[in-house]
Design an enzyme around this catalytic site. Structure first.
Site, PDB file in Angstrom:
ATOM      1  N   SER A 165       0.822  -1.222   0.000  1.00  0.00           N
ATOM      2  CA  SER A 165       0.000   0.000   0.000  1.00  0.00           C
ATOM      3  C   SER A 165       0.851   1.266   0.000  1.00  0.00           C
ATOM      4  O   SER A 165       1.809   1.383   0.774  1.00  0.00           O
ATOM      5  CB  SER A 165      -0.910   0.009   1.228  1.00  0.00           C
ATOM      6  OG  SER A 165      -1.577   1.259   1.294  1.00  0.00           O
ATOM      7  N   LYS A 180     -13.632  -4.610   4.007  1.00  0.00           N
ATOM      8  CA  LYS A 180     -14.553  -3.489   3.767  1.00  0.00           C
ATOM      9  C   LYS A 180     -15.998  -3.793   4.154  1.00  0.00           C
ATOM     10  O   LYS A 180     -16.755  -2.885   4.481  1.00  0.00           O
ATOM     11  CB  LYS A 180     -14.518  -3.090   2.284  1.00  0.00           C
ATOM     12  CG  LYS A 180     -13.279  -2.309   1.895  1.00  0.00           C
ATOM     13  CD  LYS A 180     -13.300  -1.917   0.426  1.00  0.00           C
ATOM     14  CE  LYS A 180     -11.998  -1.240   0.046  1.00  0.00           C
ATOM     15  NZ  LYS A 180     -11.921  -0.922  -1.378  1.00  0.00           N
ATOM     16  N   GLY A 190     -16.626  -7.464 -11.055  1.00  0.00           N
ATOM     17  CA  GLY A 190     -16.404  -7.546  -9.607  1.00  0.00           C
ATOM     18  C   GLY A 190     -17.562  -6.927  -8.843  1.00  0.00           C
ATOM     19  O   GLY A 190     -17.998  -5.816  -9.169  1.00  0.00           O
ATOM     20  N   GLY A 226     -17.505  -7.126  -5.250  1.00  0.00           N
ATOM     21  CA  GLY A 226     -17.058  -7.095  -3.849  1.00  0.00           C
ATOM     22  C   GLY A 226     -17.185  -5.661  -3.343  1.00  0.00           C
ATOM     23  O   GLY A 226     -17.919  -4.850  -3.936  1.00  0.00           O
ATOM     24  N   GLY A 227     -16.470  -5.340  -2.266  1.00  0.00           N
ATOM     25  CA  GLY A 227     -16.576  -3.998  -1.671  1.00  0.00           C
ATOM     26  C   GLY A 227     -16.306  -2.889  -2.686  1.00  0.00           C
ATOM     27  O   GLY A 227     -17.082  -1.937  -2.803  1.00  0.00           O
ATOM     28  N   GLY A 248      -5.910   2.990 -11.376  1.00  0.00           N
ATOM     29  CA  GLY A 248      -6.695   3.516 -10.267  1.00  0.00           C
ATOM     30  C   GLY A 248      -6.027   4.612  -9.467  1.00  0.00           C
ATOM     31  O   GLY A 248      -6.467   4.932  -8.360  1.00  0.00           O
TER      32      GLY A 248
HETATM   33  P1  ATR Z   1     -12.686  -5.417  -2.295  1.00  0.00           P
HETATM   34  O1  ATR Z   1     -13.194  -4.836  -1.041  1.00  0.00           O
HETATM   35  O2  ATR Z   1     -11.330  -4.905  -2.659  1.00  0.00           O
HETATM   36  O3  ATR Z   1     -13.645  -5.316  -3.431  1.00  0.00           O
HETATM   37  P2  ATR Z   1     -13.582  -8.104  -1.891  1.00  0.00           P
HETATM   38  O4  ATR Z   1     -14.855  -7.539  -1.326  1.00  0.00           O
HETATM   39  O5  ATR Z   1     -12.929  -9.242  -1.203  1.00  0.00           O
HETATM   40  O6  ATR Z   1     -12.465  -6.987  -1.979  1.00  0.00           O
HETATM   41  O7  ATR Z   1     -13.892  -8.451  -3.431  1.00  0.00           O
HETATM   42  C1  ATR Z   1     -12.963  -9.090  -4.249  1.00  0.00           C
HETATM   43  C2  ATR Z   1     -13.526  -9.163  -5.646  1.00  0.00           C
HETATM   44  O8  ATR Z   1     -12.585  -9.852  -6.495  1.00  0.00           O
HETATM   45  C3  ATR Z   1     -14.825  -9.958  -5.763  1.00  0.00           C
HETATM   46  O9  ATR Z   1     -15.581  -9.445  -6.829  1.00  0.00           O
HETATM   47  C4  ATR Z   1     -14.302 -11.376  -6.093  1.00  0.00           C
HETATM   48  O10 ATR Z   1     -15.229 -12.241  -6.706  1.00  0.00           O
HETATM   49  P3  ATR Z   1     -16.189 -13.160  -5.767  1.00  0.00           P
HETATM   50  O11 ATR Z   1     -17.188 -12.228  -5.185  1.00  0.00           O
HETATM   51  O12 ATR Z   1     -16.772 -14.150  -6.705  1.00  0.00           O
HETATM   52  O13 ATR Z   1     -15.277 -13.786  -4.742  1.00  0.00           O
HETATM   53  C5  ATR Z   1     -13.206 -11.012  -7.057  1.00  0.00           C
HETATM   54  N1  ATR Z   1     -12.224 -12.090  -7.210  1.00  0.00           N
HETATM   55  C6  ATR Z   1     -11.327 -12.519  -6.300  1.00  0.00           C
HETATM   56  N2  ATR Z   1     -10.581 -13.530  -6.801  1.00  0.00           N
HETATM   57  C7  ATR Z   1     -11.039 -13.754  -8.070  1.00  0.00           C
HETATM   58  C8  ATR Z   1     -10.679 -14.638  -9.146  1.00  0.00           C
HETATM   59  N3  ATR Z   1      -9.681 -15.512  -8.998  1.00  0.00           N
HETATM   60  N4  ATR Z   1     -11.349 -14.545 -10.309  1.00  0.00           N
HETATM   61  C9  ATR Z   1     -12.370 -13.648 -10.462  1.00  0.00           C
HETATM   62  N5  ATR Z   1     -12.752 -12.785  -9.505  1.00  0.00           N
HETATM   63  C10 ATR Z   1     -12.100 -12.823  -8.322  1.00  0.00           C
END
Ligand code: ATR
Length: 255
Positions: free
Chosen positions: A14, A59, A119, A121-122, A223
């Site tokens: 980071s 998050k 994606g 996720g958070g 980003g």
């Molecule tokens: P952040 O807060 O940074 O978004 P997160 O909430 O853990 O972190 O989300 C990670 C994202 O990366 C999610 O969209 C995750 O997909 P899932 O919801 O299906 O887990 C995605 N991600 C992580 N590893 C992945 C992989 N190998 N291939 C595709 N998507 C992946």
């Protein structure tokens, strides 16, 4: 001395500490910003800070420990900035503002575009919220775990087949954590639409996702602007004082 931090798992990469510490120096503020790597989320040590940022993978988890959430954090169900007052956590989402400023800086707000968010996720949820609420773009979502995408919208493309639809989109945004630590792309990119723009909200220098798109003549954006503007907004929440954006950009050149 006031203390701030970024918390997450395996986050030695980071650059938030450089941005904030240089910015504190520039504004002559007696404060320090640390990198706090946590194997699992621990709450008590966090009460010794006046505020902290939250990154992968906490998050969403941090929400359970927040006394109050901002409107955006509540709607998105993700917190990336916490202000600590009397041992109570106040949760915010400054990723939304950060991503909006990335769109402004890169002139991506004017015309209506077809957008794919990879994606849910958070980070993906914050980006989706921003696009839905502050732009006129037509937004689709794909996510490995499809249920998470379906919670956001019915405009979902299955992750298994998404590579076939890339040429339908003007703007494609990687919001997954794929590519942060290893040189991988979340999806296969074989062809792109004319004048397409690819954004990777991760700011690590070498994004395979962006490199492949660039080779196919797409415009690419990392980003970095989002990182700076979410940091500026976090500073403003903690200090109720305007951040100096120029000094924040400058910190990276120095650091
Ligand atoms: P952040 O807060 O940074 O978004 P997160 O909430 O853990 O972190 O989300 C990670 C994202 O990366 C999610 O969209 C995750 O997909 P899932 O919801 O299906 O887990 C995605 N991600 C992580 N590893 C992945 C992989 N190998 N291939 C595709 N998507 C992946």
């Amino acid at each position: 001395m006031k203390r701030y931090a970024v918390i997450g798992r395996d986050i030695a990469y980071s650059i938030s500490p450089i941005i904030h510490n240089e910015h504190f120096k520039f504004l002559e503020i007696d404060a320090i910003y640390e990198c706090f790597d946590m194997k699992k989320l621990e709450i008590n040590p966090l009460k010794t800070y006046q505020g902290f940022n939250v990154t992968i993978p906490y998050k969403e988890q941090i929400i359970n420990n927040c006394f109050e959430l901002s409107k955006e954090a509540k709607e998105i169900c993700a917190v990336n900035c916490v202000k600590v007052v009397n041992d109570q956590f106040y949760g915010y989402n400054t990723d939304v503002y950060g991503f909006y400023q990335l769109l402004v800086k890169n002139h991506l707000l004017k015309e209506e575009k077809k957008v794919l968010v990879i994606g849910a996720g958070g980070a993906g949820k914050a980006v989706y919220y921003c696009l839905l609420n502050y732009t006129k773009h037509d937004v689709y979502v794909t996510n490995k775990t499809i249920d998470k995408a379906l919670k956001l919208t019915s405009k979902v493309i299955s992750f298994d087949v998404v590579s076939q639809y890339i040429t339908d989109f003007d703007i494609i945004i990687n919001c997954t954590s794929v590519g942060v630590k290893e040189r991988q792309s979340p999806i296969k990119i074989k062809q792109v639409k004319k004048n397409a723009c690819f954004i990777d909200i991760n700011y690590q220098s070498k994004s395979l996702f962006l490199d492949v798109a660039k080779k196919l003549n797409a415009k690419t954006i990392n980003g970095f602007d989002m990182l700076i503007y979410q940091a500026a907004k976090s500073f403003e929440i903690w200090f109720q004082k305007k951040a100096n954006i120029k000094a924040m950009y400058e910190s990276i050149r120095k650091g």
